[in-house]
Design a protein around this motif. Structure first.
Motif, PDB file in Angstrom:
ATOM      1  N   SER A 195       0.824  -1.212   0.000  1.00 26.84           N
ATOM      2  CA  SER A 195       0.000   0.000   0.000  1.00 26.84           C
ATOM      3  C   SER A 195       0.858   1.262   0.000  1.00 26.84           C
ATOM      4  N   GLU A 196       1.935   1.234   0.792  1.00 24.95           N
ATOM      5  CA  GLU A 196       2.810   2.406   0.849  1.00 24.95           C
ATOM      6  C   GLU A 196       3.512   2.659  -0.475  1.00 24.95           C
ATOM      7  N   GLU A 197       3.780   1.584  -1.212  1.00 25.67           N
ATOM      8  CA  GLU A 197       4.404   1.742  -2.529  1.00 25.67           C
ATOM      9  C   GLU A 197       3.412   2.239  -3.566  1.00 25.67           C
ATOM     10  N   LYS A 198       2.127   2.244  -3.198  1.00 21.66           N
ATOM     11  CA  LYS A 198       1.045   2.665  -4.095  1.00 21.66           C
ATOM     12  C   LYS A 198       0.999   1.822  -5.370  1.00 21.66           C
ATOM     13  N   PHE A 199       1.406   0.560  -5.200  1.00 19.84           N
ATOM     14  CA  PHE A 199       1.378  -0.357  -6.350  1.00 19.84           C
ATOM     15  C   PHE A 199      -0.017  -0.910  -6.568  1.00 19.84           C
ATOM     16  N   LEU A 200      -0.768  -1.084  -5.450  1.00 22.31           N
ATOM     17  CA  LEU A 200      -2.098  -1.682  -5.559  1.00 22.31           C
ATOM     18  C   LEU A 200      -2.996  -1.119  -4.469  1.00 22.31           C
ATOM     19  N   ASN A 201      -4.223  -0.847  -4.851  1.00 22.75           N
ATOM     20  CA  ASN A 201      -5.233  -0.380  -3.916  1.00 22.75           C
ATOM     21  C   ASN A 201      -5.300  -1.325  -2.714  1.00 22.75           C
ATOM     22  N   VAL A 202      -5.388  -0.762  -1.512  1.00 20.17           N
ATOM     23  CA  VAL A 202      -5.367  -1.567  -0.293  1.00 20.17           C
ATOM     24  C   VAL A 202      -6.500  -2.594  -0.253  1.00 20.17           C
ATOM     25  N   VAL A 203      -7.638  -2.272  -0.888  1.00 21.21           N
ATOM     26  CA  VAL A 203      -8.760  -3.220  -0.931  1.00 21.21           C
ATOM     27  C   VAL A 203      -8.343  -4.511  -1.629  1.00 21.21           C
ATOM     28  N   TRP A 204      -7.687  -4.360  -2.778  1.00 20.75           N
ATOM     29  CA  TRP A 204      -7.266  -5.539  -3.536  1.00 20.75           C
ATOM     30  C   TRP A 204      -6.049  -6.193  -2.888  1.00 20.75           C
ATOM     31  N   ALA A 205      -5.188  -5.403  -2.246  1.00 19.06           N
ATOM     32  CA  ALA A 205      -4.032  -5.975  -1.546  1.00 19.06           C
ATOM     33  C   ALA A 205      -4.491  -6.916  -0.442  1.00 19.06           C
ATOM     34  N   GLU A 206      -5.562  -6.530   0.256  1.00 21.40           N
ATOM     35  CA  GLU A 206      -6.095  -7.408   1.305  1.00 21.40           C
ATOM     36  C   GLU A 206      -6.671  -8.684   0.696  1.00 21.40           C
ATOM     37  N   LYS A 207      -7.348  -8.555  -0.442  1.00 21.68           N
ATOM     38  CA  LYS A 207      -7.884  -9.740  -1.116  1.00 21.68           C
ATOM     39  C   LYS A 207      -6.752 -10.687  -1.518  1.00 21.68           C
ATOM     40  N   CYS A 208      -5.639 -10.120  -1.969  1.00 26.96           N
ATOM     41  CA  CYS A 208      -4.479 -10.942  -2.350  1.00 26.96           C
ATOM     42  C   CYS A 208      -3.926 -11.689  -1.140  1.00 26.96           C
ATOM     43  N   ARG A 209      -3.882 -11.003  -0.001  1.00 29.10           N
ATOM     44  CA  ARG A 209      -3.386 -11.658   1.222  1.00 29.10           C
ATOM     45  C   ARG A 209      -4.298 -12.819   1.619  1.00 29.10           C
TER      46      ARG A 209
END
Length: 598
Positions: free
Chosen positions: A62-76
């Motif tokens: 999220s801090e790198e702004k590579f991916l929206n935090v919503v989708w980052a959580e889905k990836c996790r």
């Protein structure tokens, strides 16, 4: 609530959806690598520790702004169960290989040597019988945790005092083989990823999601088609939403509507999206309450005997009167109690066979056997390739003045200046051959993975077909389905149909669970009652006499020891399963049927 998926159309894979997928693939793999333990012997983190590790990676993304935090959580959430399962499988595989270190393959090596299937091929020739027996004796008393602790000591170079240097090297080679096989899951360019869409994934949040579910759900209830467009979150924070078209086709809506009933209405409870390399898929999550079984109206039973050669033997029995739930026997019997029950209870002609059906799996098994043979040949080539690769690595590292087991860099660097011209050319040649061989092994493994996928698809197709037949029979007679409690099915080594270890694994790995999940879930969704009975002695009991004798089952034939009457063994097994719940004590049955105590 029971849940299943419904097709809600295939929207075009737009540039934005493709970009979202590409970034999610990268992040999911990153999440997996952050939580995956380095070595097979490393303890698996508990769920809390794993969450802490992966949440740090999520924050970094999220801090790198590579991916929206919503989708980052889905990836996790996608990566977490995948790596937990892989880490567990990896350790269980090492434990299993250790416990069965003396297992040999049904096909010898080219020189006639028996192949130790749980070790790299070269060790079948290097180890003597005494070495194998010593390692087997060492493994025998160890439980799972003790075995992992033992391998940690071996890996750390500690002196266990229990194995010779040769045996230690063999066990390390086995550990390396497992380590190589069970690597961290990767989501590559061919992967299909699925995300459930909660309100945070949708522009307009809860109101938009609720409105969509209500609109499409209403059309489902009417059995009519529907079209709708929603906007899902961008791949970047505060980015423009990505349009996603939902298209409920009439055929899908009508099929769902056909099975509606007032007591168990089907509702649309959620949405999911699947993103593949070339296509996108929207799915709806359907939910309905579980049926409350009313057995008092049941007059027919569909009984099934699940087998290997004959995948499913089905018998429909008509009962003389509706089922009395209070009179049904305990289905949780232990083996001794089941035997006592079957010896003291019988069944007669009051139960009528009205239909029978047997689904032969011979063609299915023949195809599995053919594919298993290909896997065996590929495994042999791969093992041989790794043996050659190991020798090349050793020779390269000797010339580079490095540890013999050090990794070989793709770029040839650090060449000692004192190497003469001959050794320098030899080093260059071996380095080229090493990576050429490494690439060839990768292609062989990809071919093997392709065969595994073919087998998985074959099992899914066949078991899906068989489960549909069983469900339709139950619907036809408004019947209760009775089957055995079985965990797995395999062919013993002394059976005439035994075709080898790989074939057995292809049948055994998930075969029963795949079939059971498909068949039982369909019955539950349709509201058809089902009961599981103990599997003890169902294939060796003559229900007419209460005679339990394994000798009565002779391959494909069941022959009664009492009067010599014969049946097809699998059809007899199915009929026995169907009668099991309705057997009567011997003393209460009319002697007109010729029943006698043993």
């Amino acid at each position: 609530m029971l849940k299943r998926m419904a097709d809600l159309g295939r929207p075009a894979l737009s540039h934005d959806l493709a970009e979202l997928r590409a970034r999610c693939l990268v992040v999911t793999s990153r999440m997996a690598r952050s939580g995956f333990t380095t070595h097979v012997t490393d303890p698996i983190p508990d769920l809390k520790s794993l969450d802490e590790i992966m949440l740090r990676e999520q924050k970094s993304v999220s801090e790198e702004k590579f991916l929206n935090v919503v989708w980052a959580e889905k990836c996790r959430l996608l990566a977490k169960p995948a790596i937990i399962e892989q880490m567990k499988r990896r350790q269980k595989n090492l434990f299993g290989c250790f416990k069965h270190i003396d297992t040999v393959g049904d096909r010898p090596l080219s020189d006639g040597t028996k192949r130790l299937v749980n070790l790299p091929e070269e060790w079948s020739r290097r180890l003597g019988e005494a070495d194998v027996s010593a390692m087997k004796a060492l493994a025998e008393p160890l439980d799972f945790n003790e075995a992992m602790a033992f391998f940690r000591k071996l890996r750390g170079g500690e002196d266990t005092g229990e194995v010779s240097d040769l045996q230690r090297d063999a066990l390390l080679a086995m550990m390396d083989q497992v380590q190589e096989r069970f690597q961290c899951p990767e989501w590559d360019s061919e992967a299909v990823i699925q995300f459930h869409l909660d309100y945070r994934c949708i522009k307009g949040t809860k109101a938009a999601l609720t409105s969509t579910l209500d609109k499409i759900g209403a059309r489902l209830g009417e059995g009519k088609s529907a079209g709708h467009r929603i906007s899902i979150a961008s791949h970047t924070a505060r980015g423009r939403g990505i349009d996603l078209d939902i298209n409920l086709e009439r055929s899908v809506a009508r099929d769902i509507h056909k099975h509606q009933d007032s007591d168990r209405p089907v509702r649309l409870s959620g949405l999911a999206i699947e993103l593949g390399p070339e296509t996108a898929q929207v799915r709806g999550v359907l939910a309905r309450p579980e049926a409350q079984d009313d057995l008092s109206q049941i007059t027919h039973v569909v009984a099934e005997d699940f087998g290997v050669v004959n995948t499913s033997s089905l018998v429909v029995l008509k009962l003389p009167r509706p089922v009395d739930p209070a009179s049904l026997p305990d289905t949780g019997m232990t083996k001794p109690k089941a035997e006592k029950y079957l010896r003291s209870h019988v069944s007669g002609e009051e139960i009528e066979v009205v239909e029978s059906l047997q689904l032969s799996g011979r063609n299915f098994l023949a195809r599995i056997n053919e594919l298993a043979g290909k896997i065996d040949r590929l495994r042999s080539e791969i093992d041989l390739g790794y043996t050659r690769l190991s020798r090349l690595r050793r020779e390269i590292n000797i010339l580079l003045r490095r540890d013999h087991d050090a990794f070989v860099d793709e770029a040839l660097a650090g060449v000692p200046s004192e190497l003469n011209e001959v050794d320098s050319k030899r080093l260059t040649s071996m380095h080229v051959r090493f990576f050429r061989l490494f690439a060839a092994i990768g292609k062989l493994k990809e071919r093997r993975r392709g065969i595994y996928r073919t087998i998985a698809g074959l099992k899914k197709s066949w078991f899906g077909y068989v489960s549909n037949i069983r469900m339709r029979l139950a619907q036809k007679y408004d019947a209760m389905v009775v089957s055995e409690k079985l965990d797995y099915v395999t062919i013993p080594t002394d059976d005439a149909g035994y075709k080898g270890r790989t074939f057995n694994r292809m049948i055994n790995n998930g075969a029963r669970s795949q079939y059971t999940s498909r068949a039982d879930d369909k019955l539950a969704w349709k509201g058809l009652p089902q009961i599981k009975i103990p599997s003890f002695f169902t294939s060796s009991t003559d229900w007419r006499h209460g005679l339990v004798d394994k000798a009565q089952r002779r391959g494909p034939i069941f022959k009664s020891a009492a009067d010599g009457k014969t049946w097809d063994a699998d059809m007899h097994g199915a009929e026995m399963i169907g009668r099991w719940l309705f057997l009567k004590p011997k003393e209460t049955v009319s002697q007109a049927f010729g029943l006698a105590a043993e």
